[in-house]
Structure formats: structure tokens, C-alpha cells
Design a protein around this motif. Structure first.
Motif, PDB file in Angstrom:
ATOM      1  N   THR A 187       2.286   3.777 -11.733  1.00 44.60           N
ATOM      2  CA  THR A 187       3.731   4.431 -10.890  1.00 44.60           C
ATOM      3  C   THR A 187       4.532   3.614 -11.014  1.00 44.60           C
ATOM      4  O   THR A 187       4.770   2.347 -10.549  1.00 44.60           O
ATOM      5  CB  THR A 187       3.585   5.161  -9.515  1.00 44.60           C
ATOM      6  OG1 THR A 187       3.068   4.778  -8.404  1.00 44.60           O
ATOM      7  CG2 THR A 187       2.593   6.712  -9.948  1.00 44.60           C
ATOM      8  N   GLN A 188       5.691   4.096 -10.697  1.00 43.31           N
ATOM      9  CA  GLN A 188       7.276   2.930  -9.697  1.00 43.31           C
ATOM     10  C   GLN A 188       7.050   3.426  -8.648  1.00 43.31           C
ATOM     11  O   GLN A 188       6.877   3.418  -7.776  1.00 43.31           O
ATOM     12  CB  GLN A 188       8.501   3.936 -10.702  1.00 43.31           C
ATOM     13  CG  GLN A 188       8.800   4.072 -12.130  1.00 43.31           C
ATOM     14  CD  GLN A 188       8.372   2.275 -12.273  1.00 43.31           C
ATOM     15  OE1 GLN A 188       9.397   1.827 -11.763  1.00 43.31           O
ATOM     16  NE2 GLN A 188       7.446   2.371 -13.613  1.00 43.31           N
TER      17      GLN A 188
ATOM     18  N   LYS B 122      -5.422  -1.980 -18.098  1.00 46.96           N
ATOM     19  CA  LYS B 122      -4.127  -1.698 -18.523  1.00 46.96           C
ATOM     20  C   LYS B 122      -4.080   0.265 -19.068  1.00 46.96           C
ATOM     21  O   LYS B 122      -4.964   0.672 -18.910  1.00 46.96           O
ATOM     22  CB  LYS B 122      -4.005  -2.715 -19.663  1.00 46.96           C
ATOM     23  CG  LYS B 122      -3.557  -4.107 -19.623  1.00 46.96           C
ATOM     24  CD  LYS B 122      -3.200  -5.151 -20.882  1.00 46.96           C
ATOM     25  CE  LYS B 122      -3.386  -6.673 -20.462  1.00 46.96           C
ATOM     26  NZ  LYS B 122      -3.694  -7.393 -22.170  1.00 46.96           N
ATOM     27  N   GLU B 123      -3.109   0.361 -19.507  1.00 42.92           N
ATOM     28  CA  GLU B 123      -3.207   1.710 -19.313  1.00 42.92           C
ATOM     29  C   GLU B 123      -3.832   2.403 -20.958  1.00 42.92           C
ATOM     30  O   GLU B 123      -4.088   1.147 -22.274  1.00 42.92           O
ATOM     31  CB  GLU B 123      -0.672   2.697 -19.761  1.00 42.92           C
ATOM     32  CG  GLU B 123      -1.304   3.964 -19.887  1.00 42.92           C
ATOM     33  CD  GLU B 123       0.155   4.081 -20.632  1.00 42.92           C
ATOM     34  OE1 GLU B 123       0.074   4.669 -20.614  1.00 42.92           O
ATOM     35  OE2 GLU B 123       0.554   3.293 -20.015  1.00 42.92           O
TER      36      GLU B 123
ATOM     37  N   ARG C 173       0.432  -1.140  -0.256  1.00 34.33           N
ATOM     38  CA  ARG C 173      -0.068   0.070  -0.284  1.00 34.33           C
ATOM     39  C   ARG C 173       0.636   1.382  -0.153  1.00 34.33           C
ATOM     40  O   ARG C 173       0.348   2.137  -0.305  1.00 34.33           O
ATOM     41  CB  ARG C 173      -1.161  -0.006   0.963  1.00 34.33           C
ATOM     42  CG  ARG C 173      -1.969   0.810   1.481  1.00 34.33           C
ATOM     43  CD  ARG C 173      -2.261   0.979   2.645  1.00 34.33           C
ATOM     44  NE  ARG C 173      -1.437   1.467   4.131  1.00 34.33           N
ATOM     45  CZ  ARG C 173      -1.488   1.633   5.221  1.00 34.33           C
ATOM     46  NH1 ARG C 173      -3.180   1.251   5.300  1.00 34.33           N
ATOM     47  NH2 ARG C 173      -0.562   2.010   6.049  1.00 34.33           N
ATOM     48  N   ASP C 174       1.805   1.353   1.019  1.00 36.57           N
ATOM     49  CA  ASP C 174       2.432   2.564   1.237  1.00 36.57           C
ATOM     50  C   ASP C 174       3.643   2.840   0.360  1.00 36.57           C
ATOM     51  O   ASP C 174       4.245   3.846  -0.043  1.00 36.57           O
ATOM     52  CB  ASP C 174       3.305   2.715   2.396  1.00 36.57           C
ATOM     53  CG  ASP C 174       1.861   2.989   3.690  1.00 36.57           C
ATOM     54  OD1 ASP C 174       0.725   2.849   3.328  1.00 36.57           O
ATOM     55  OD2 ASP C 174       1.968   2.646   4.976  1.00 36.57           O
ATOM     56  N   TYR C 175       4.397   1.285  -0.447  1.00 36.73           N
ATOM     57  CA  TYR C 175       5.484   2.292  -1.030  1.00 36.73           C
ATOM     58  C   TYR C 175       5.874   0.911  -2.405  1.00 36.73           C
ATOM     59  O   TYR C 175       6.405   0.976  -3.694  1.00 36.73           O
ATOM     60  CB  TYR C 175       6.812   1.251  -0.552  1.00 36.73           C
ATOM     61  CG  TYR C 175       7.062   1.731   0.824  1.00 36.73           C
ATOM     62  CD1 TYR C 175       7.845   2.668   0.940  1.00 36.73           C
ATOM     63  CD2 TYR C 175       6.295   1.021   1.703  1.00 36.73           C
ATOM     64  CE1 TYR C 175       8.676   3.932   1.964  1.00 36.73           C
ATOM     65  CE2 TYR C 175       6.915   1.365   2.924  1.00 36.73           C
ATOM     66  CZ  TYR C 175       7.892   3.024   3.277  1.00 36.73           C
ATOM     67  OH  TYR C 175       7.745   3.826   4.183  1.00 36.73           O
ATOM     68  N   GLY C 176       4.320   0.168  -3.047  1.00 35.91           N
ATOM     69  CA  GLY C 176       4.336  -0.459  -4.302  1.00 35.91           C
ATOM     70  C   GLY C 176       4.175   0.225  -5.101  1.00 35.91           C
ATOM     71  O   GLY C 176       3.541   2.161  -4.918  1.00 35.91           O
TER      72      GLY C 176
ATOM     73  N   ILE D 284      -7.283  12.138 -10.666  1.00 35.34           N
ATOM     74  CA  ILE D 284      -7.368  11.807  -9.247  1.00 35.34           C
ATOM     75  C   ILE D 284      -5.848  11.565  -8.856  1.00 35.34           C
ATOM     76  O   ILE D 284      -5.186  11.050  -9.718  1.00 35.34           O
ATOM     77  CB  ILE D 284      -8.592  10.556  -9.015  1.00 35.34           C
ATOM     78  CG1 ILE D 284      -8.340   9.270  -9.494  1.00 35.34           C
ATOM     79  CG2 ILE D 284     -10.071  11.484  -8.833  1.00 35.34           C
ATOM     80  CD1 ILE D 284      -9.139   7.873  -9.293  1.00 35.34           C
ATOM     81  N   PRO D 285      -5.813  11.691  -7.440  1.00 39.48           N
ATOM     82  CA  PRO D 285      -4.699  10.798  -6.869  1.00 39.48           C
ATOM     83  C   PRO D 285      -4.501   9.546  -6.885  1.00 39.48           C
ATOM     84  O   PRO D 285      -5.090   8.717  -7.308  1.00 39.48           O
ATOM     85  CB  PRO D 285      -4.318  11.778  -5.384  1.00 39.48           C
ATOM     86  CG  PRO D 285      -5.704  12.078  -5.240  1.00 39.48           C
ATOM     87  CD  PRO D 285      -6.847  12.530  -6.633  1.00 39.48           C
ATOM     88  N   PRO D 286      -2.981   9.100  -7.565  1.00 38.80           N
ATOM     89  CA  PRO D 286      -2.908   7.323  -7.720  1.00 38.80           C
ATOM     90  C   PRO D 286      -3.705   7.174  -6.641  1.00 38.80           C
ATOM     91  O   PRO D 286      -3.443   7.091  -5.379  1.00 38.80           O
ATOM     92  CB  PRO D 286      -1.204   7.532  -7.957  1.00 38.80           C
ATOM     93  CG  PRO D 286      -0.705   8.841  -8.345  1.00 38.80           C
ATOM     94  CD  PRO D 286      -1.769   9.662  -7.812  1.00 38.80           C
TER      95      PRO D 286
END
Length: 356
Positions: free
Chosen positions: A284-285, A257-258, A184-187, A237-239
Motif C-alpha cells: 500500500t502507499q 516482493k510482489e 506502523r500507523d502511517y507507513g 488478510i488485512p494489509p
């Protein structure tokens, strides 16, 4: 002048002198007596006036204590000030007092005590997280939030510690909790645009149009979405992160998918029906791929998170257990009072009984 005349004259002079002396003496006595009475009267009057002045001064002081301001010849009284404050801020302040009293009541029932030393130590620990001394932390709260040290201790820290004690036990974390928190926080997160509407039929109509022309997604979001913040940004919206927010939302987002448009997502955790459509604009990475680098941070964050959740649940429970009649709002909450074992009367009935 003859002797007789002289004698008579002398006698007359002596008589006049004697009567003058007598008259003068009588006048002196009379004046003295009158003066004495007058002076006594004046002294009494002065004493009376001093007493009256003192009484008036005391009365004025008492009256002035009830007067908050003077405008020309008019006064603003303490009662007027109280009424104005009550009308403007009464509901919010009363709610704070009620919440604190609910917690105090639960603590009394369960034998829970919070010492001043515990409150002070909690402030020290919180200040450390921000790399501040306790005094600096309290000064910052005063400057930025208008919270005095007393208010912070009484209305924030004390209730938090009390609720922790009422909850009882330590928070237990599992490895699965840590893994989910890491994702959740870093992925990676989904970059997306959103259209939200209230009607299923409208959602179906919009979905058909954006499915055929994804490039028009922003325009449809601006024209139809009921979510005001993203609507102003053409639906941006935010990611979206996994395991955060609405499960229906992030579950659908991570399947895309994108450039792909989602199906219609019905959100079940809203008070009313909400239907959403997402457009995926990529991912996002990850912030890091090594959990061990951030394990302790995750544990600290999760512990605080679960503690807050536990505290919130306990507070909701004790609010359900303890009857509260708010006479300002006319709302009553809570269930059966432990003292009587019976359901409390309605607010109106309690108010009438209190007024007798």
C-alpha cells in the motif's frame, strides 16, 4: 257486668298491665344485657378481625415482597428469580465484582484513593475526544451498550483511574517510540494472503505446492488453512503493517516482493504451534511521509497505548498477589494473602470452613 266483676276485671287488667310493664321491663333489661353482650362480642370480634386483617395484610405484604410474578394461581418468587439470574449471568457478574474488589483491596493496601471528582473529570475528558458533552456521552453508552451512568463510573472509569494510580508515575516516550509508531500507523503495508496450519509436516507439503504454483495459493488456503476468517476469502488478510502484531509475521512479510511466496513462518507468540505461509500481493502507499504533521496525534496515541499496557500489567500483578476463591466456578487464583502471610486454603477447604 257486676261491680265485682268489673273490679276483678279492672284488677286483672291492672295486674296484666303491671306484669306487662314488669315483664316488658325485664325483657328490655334482658334484651339490653344480651344486646350489650352481643354488641360487645361483635365489637371485639370486629376489632379482632381488623387486627387479624391487618396482620394478614402485613404478612401478605411481606410475602408479596418475595413474589415477583403471578401466573394463574402460581407465583414466581424472588428466590426463583435470583437462582435463574445466578445460573444465567452469575459467573460474569461475579467476575466483575471480584475484579473490582481486587483493585479496592490493592488500593487499601497502598493507600490509594479515587475521588468522585476525578471520576467525573475523566468522563468529561473522554467525552471531549468524541466531541460530545458528558451527558450525551453517558446517554450514548446507555443506548448502545446498555451501561448506566453508575455502572460506567463504577465498573469502567473508577478501576481505570485506580489502576493508573497503582501503577504510579507518568508514561515516558522516546523518539524511537514515536518513529516506530509513525511507520506502523502511517507507513506502507504488505498486501498478502495467508495459509495457517498446525503441523510442521503439513506446512512443508503445502509450501512445496504453492512455491511451484503461486496462482493456486487461494485454493490451498481455502482447503487447508485453519484460520477461518481468511480461509473463507481464499487466504486474503488485512494489509500487514511493520511493528504490529506478530514480529515473525511482519518481519517475513516486508522481505517479500510482489508475487513472491514466503518461507514457513513459525509463530512463537501463540499458545500452540502455528505455521504460516504468505503470498505477497504488493504494498500500500504511505498515508503520509511527514512525521511532524502527525507528531501530536502519535504522542497522544502512544501515551494512551502505553498507559493501557501499564494498567494491564499492574492488574495482572495485583491479581497474582491477592488470593481469590471463586465458589461459583470452583477456581482459585492469587498467591499469598498479605494478612496471614501464608498461602490460602484450597477452594473446597475454604467453602467447608465457611459453612461451619
Amino acid at each position: 257486668m257486676s261491680e265485682g266483676t268489673h273490679l276483678t276485671s279492672t284488677s286483672n287488667k291492672s295486674s296484666k298491665k303491671k306484669w306487662a310493664i314488669v315483664f316488658g321491663t325485664l325483657m328490655a333489661v334482658t334484651v339490653a344485657a344480651v344486646s350489650s353482650q352481643f354488641l360487645k362480642s361483635k365489637d371485639t370480634q370486629a376489632a379482632t378481625e381488623r387486627k387479624a386483617t391487618t396482620t394478614a395484610s402485613n404478612t401478605n405484604t411481606a410475602n408479596n415482597s418475595a413474589k415477583m410474578a403471578r401466573v394463574g394461581n402460581n407465583f414466581i418468587t424472588k428466590d426463583e428469580l435470583k437462582q435463574e439470574c445466578l445460573e444465567r449471568y452469575g459467573k460474569e457478574v461475579l467476575e466483575t465484582l471480584i475484579n473490582r474488589k481486587v483493585i479496592e483491596t490493592a488500593c487499601e493496601q497502598q493507600g490509594v484513593k479515587v475521588e468522585d471528582s476525578e471520576v467525573n473529570q475523566e468522563i468529561v475528558e473522554i467525552a471531549k475526544r468524541f466531541q460530545l458533552e458528558p451527558d450525551s456521552w453517558l446517554q450514548m453508552l446507555q443506548a448502545e451498550r446498555g451501561l448506566t451512568a453508575l455502572q460506567y463510573k463504577r465498573d469502567v472509569i473508577w478501576p481505570m483511574i485506580a489502576l493508573r494510580k497503582l501503577a504510579g508515575g507518568d508514561v515516558q516516550l522516546t523518539e524511537q517510540d514515536i518513529q516506530k509508531s509513525f511507520v506502523r500507523d502511517y507507513g506502507p503495508r504488505v498486501k498478502a494472503r495467508l495459509i495457517m496450519v498446525n503441523q510442521s509436516r503439513e506446512a512443508q507439503q503445502i509450501w512445496k505446492k504453492v512455491k511451484e504454483n503461486p496462482s493456486d495459493f487461494g485454493r490451498y488456503a481455502r482447503e487447508h488453512s485453519v484460520e477461518p476468517n481468511s480461509r473463507a476469502l481464499d487466504g486474503q488478510i488485512p494489509p500487514i503493517s511493520k511493528y504490529s502484531g506478530s514480529e515473525e509475521m511482519w518481519n517475513a512479510a516486508f522481505k517479500l516482493k510482489e508475487g513472491e511466496v514466503s518461507g514457513i513462518i513459525q509463530l512463537s507468540d501463540y499458545n500452540q504451534n502455528q505455521y504460516c505461509i504468505l503470498l505477497c500481493e504488493g504494498y500500500t502507499q504511505p498515508r503520509t511521509t511527514n512525521l511532524e504533521d502527525v507528531r501530536q496525534d502519535l504522542i497522544d496515541h502512544l501515551t494512551e497505548e502505553k498507559t493501557q499496557k501499564l494498567v494491564a500489567d499492574v492488574f495482572e500483578r495485583i491479581k497474582r498477589d491477592i488470593a481469590v476463591d471463586n465458589y461459583v466456578t470452583g477456581v482459585r487464583t492469587g498467591g499469598i494473602t498479605p494478612a496471614s502471610g501464608t498461602a490460602p486454603e484450597k477452594v473446597g477447604s475454604v467453602r467447608q470452613a465457611a459453612g461451619r
